[in-house]
Design an enzyme around this catalytic site. Structure first.
Site, short mmCIF file in Angstrom:
data_model
loop_
_atom_site.label_atom_id
_atom_site.label_comp_id
_atom_site.label_asym_id
_atom_site.label_seq_id
_atom_site.Cartn_x
_atom_site.Cartn_y
_atom_site.Cartn_z
N GLY A 39 -22.09 -49.80 6.01
CA GLY A 39 -23.23 -50.55 5.48
C GLY A 39 -23.59 -49.92 4.15
CE1 TYR A 95 -16.34 -53.70 7.46
CE2 TYR A 95 -18.53 -52.97 8.13
CZ TYR A 95 -17.38 -52.80 7.38
OH TYR A 95 -17.28 -51.71 6.54
CG ASN A 172 -22.75 -53.38 -2.78
OD1 ASN A 172 -21.53 -53.25 -2.87
ND2 ASN A 172 -23.53 -52.44 -2.33
CE1 TYR A 173 -21.48 -63.32 -5.96
CE2 TYR A 173 -19.19 -62.69 -6.37
CZ TYR A 173 -20.15 -63.66 -6.14
OH TYR A 173 -19.78 -64.98 -6.08
NE ARG A 174 -19.16 -56.55 -0.17
CZ ARG A 174 -19.34 -55.59 -1.07
NH1 ARG A 174 -19.47 -55.92 -2.35
NH2 ARG A 174 -19.38 -54.32 -0.72
CB ALA A 234 -18.39 -45.64 -14.61
CG ASP A 293 -21.50 -48.49 -0.43
OD1 ASP A 293 -22.03 -49.30 -1.21
OD2 ASP A 293 -20.95 -48.83 0.63
CG ASP A 329 -16.72 -48.64 5.74
OD1 ASP A 329 -15.51 -48.76 5.98
OD2 ASP A 329 -17.50 -49.60 5.72
#
Length: 369
Positions: A39, A95, A172-174, A234, A293, A329
């Site tokens: 998450g 998930y 965090n575009y999904r 970045a 993240d 993750d």
């Protein structure tokens, strides 16, 4: 350096139980899975806690066994979970994802989160005293897409108001969550935040913006905008006022706990930026999920410590490398001393870094050739 409640960062958002195949292959083909957690906001919370910061996670899970697992697992990273709500009527989100990427570079992921406990979050369900008790508040665009209540919550969290903590927002575009051109909501939320993270690729997909300068032009308000470029590194755009605040935070860290952030009732007028770019080290990627993240956690850790923007970006890259070199993750970051030694490398030595599985161990020599 902590807020009035003794908390450095409060992270608000969804967490789910994650199942990862024990062998490579399509989800249709594998038969055994390892259970873990995932998450966006809880990932950042765990990484920051592992890096030595005081962190609270505010979320909502079901009153079920998976909810028990999430609270216990996240708490096991050193995160304060006392403000997590348990929903007796909704299940904990779950998930599944493949252990490796597809041949075309895509990620195979199946979400079972519709109607989950997290989707029931709203301004009425969140303990505002806890949310505003930290020095910094971290949220992501994923939460805004879960339900109308979650969207209303996100708008209130980032809204300018007296005593608001410094707000960190990861876009965090999904694509699957923002159908029908609704991704403009993410632009609104980002413009209200103080520190914003966004990838070049997701900004182009969500908003049609190409290149870091175009993204900054569309997001002139945040004091710090970090544009992630994948393996190319970045670039950060920092307002002079944000740089002064960072220096003040560094002084507070040396002299003792700082009071809560000053009132933020207006959006400052855009001012000239200081632009800082830092390449990413070469990383042997095991799995890409969670790297964004982890990068945010590394950058925010450096912010809390009053480091320069260049140092914050390098810490972000190292945290991301820890996640990239594990199959899950979440990954334990390098110790602060280990990371500081690498961050202090010359540009030439940094450019020759080679990070593979296990590189975070203190007893392993990191390759710089």
């Amino acid at each position: 350096m902590t807020g009035a409640s003794g908390v450095d960062v409060v992270c608000v958002g969804e967490s789910m139980v994650t199942f990862v195949p024990t062998t490579p292959g399509r989800l249709a083909d594998v038969s055994a899975f390892a259970r873990t957690i995932g998450g966006a906001e809880s990932n950042v919370a765990c990484a920051l806690a592992a890096a030595g910061h005081r962190v609270k996670w505010v979320g909502r899970v079901g009153a079920d066994a998976f909810g028990d697992h999430l609270v216990e697992a996240i708490g096991g990273w050193g995160v304060d979970t006392t403000a997590v709500a348990r929903d007796p009527d909704r299940q904990t989100g779950v998930y599944f994802r493949a252990a490796t990427d597809r041949a075309d570079g895509g990620h195979e992921v199946l979400y079972y989160r519709a109607g989950s406990a997290a989707s029931a979050m709203s301004p009425e369900t969140v303990p505002w005293g806890v949310v505003e008790g930290g020095r910094m508040l971290h949220v992501s665009g994923i939460t805004a897409a879960l339900s109308d209540g979650c969207g209303a919550l996100m708008h209130q969290l980032v809204a300018p108001r007296p005593g608001r903590p410094l707000v960190s927002f990861d876009v965090n575009y999904r694509a699957g969550l923002w159908r029908g051109g609704r991704a403009a909501v993410l632009l609104e939320l980002a413009r209200a935040a103080d520190v914003v993270f966004v990838g070049e690729d997701e900004a182009e997909e969500a908003w049609g913006l190409r290149g870091a300068d175009a993204i900054r032009e569309a997001l002139p308000e945040p004091g710090v905008l970090v544009v992630k470029r994948g393996g190319r590194g970045a670039v950060a755009y920092e307002r002079d006022s944000a740089r002064r605040e960072g220096a003040a935070w560094g002084e507070a860290q040396r002299s003792g706990p700082a009071p809560g952030s000053a009132a933020r009732t207006t959006v400052p007028a855009p001012a000239p930026d200081t632009v800082t770019a830092a390449p990413a080290p070469h990383v042997t990627v095991v799995a890409p999920v969670g790297a964004g993240d982890a990068f945010a956690a590394g950058f925010l850790s450096g912010t809390l410590r009053g480091l320069t923007v260049a140092e914050r970006i390098r810490h972000g890259h190292l945290m991301a490398a820890a996640a990239l070199t594990t199959p899950h993750d979440l990954a334990a970051p390098p110790s602060r001393a280990h990371a500081d030694r690498l961050v202090a490398l010359s540009d030439d030595a940094w450019g020759r870094l080679r990070l593979g599985p296990g590189w975070t161990g203190e007893d392993l020599e990191v390759r710089t050739s």
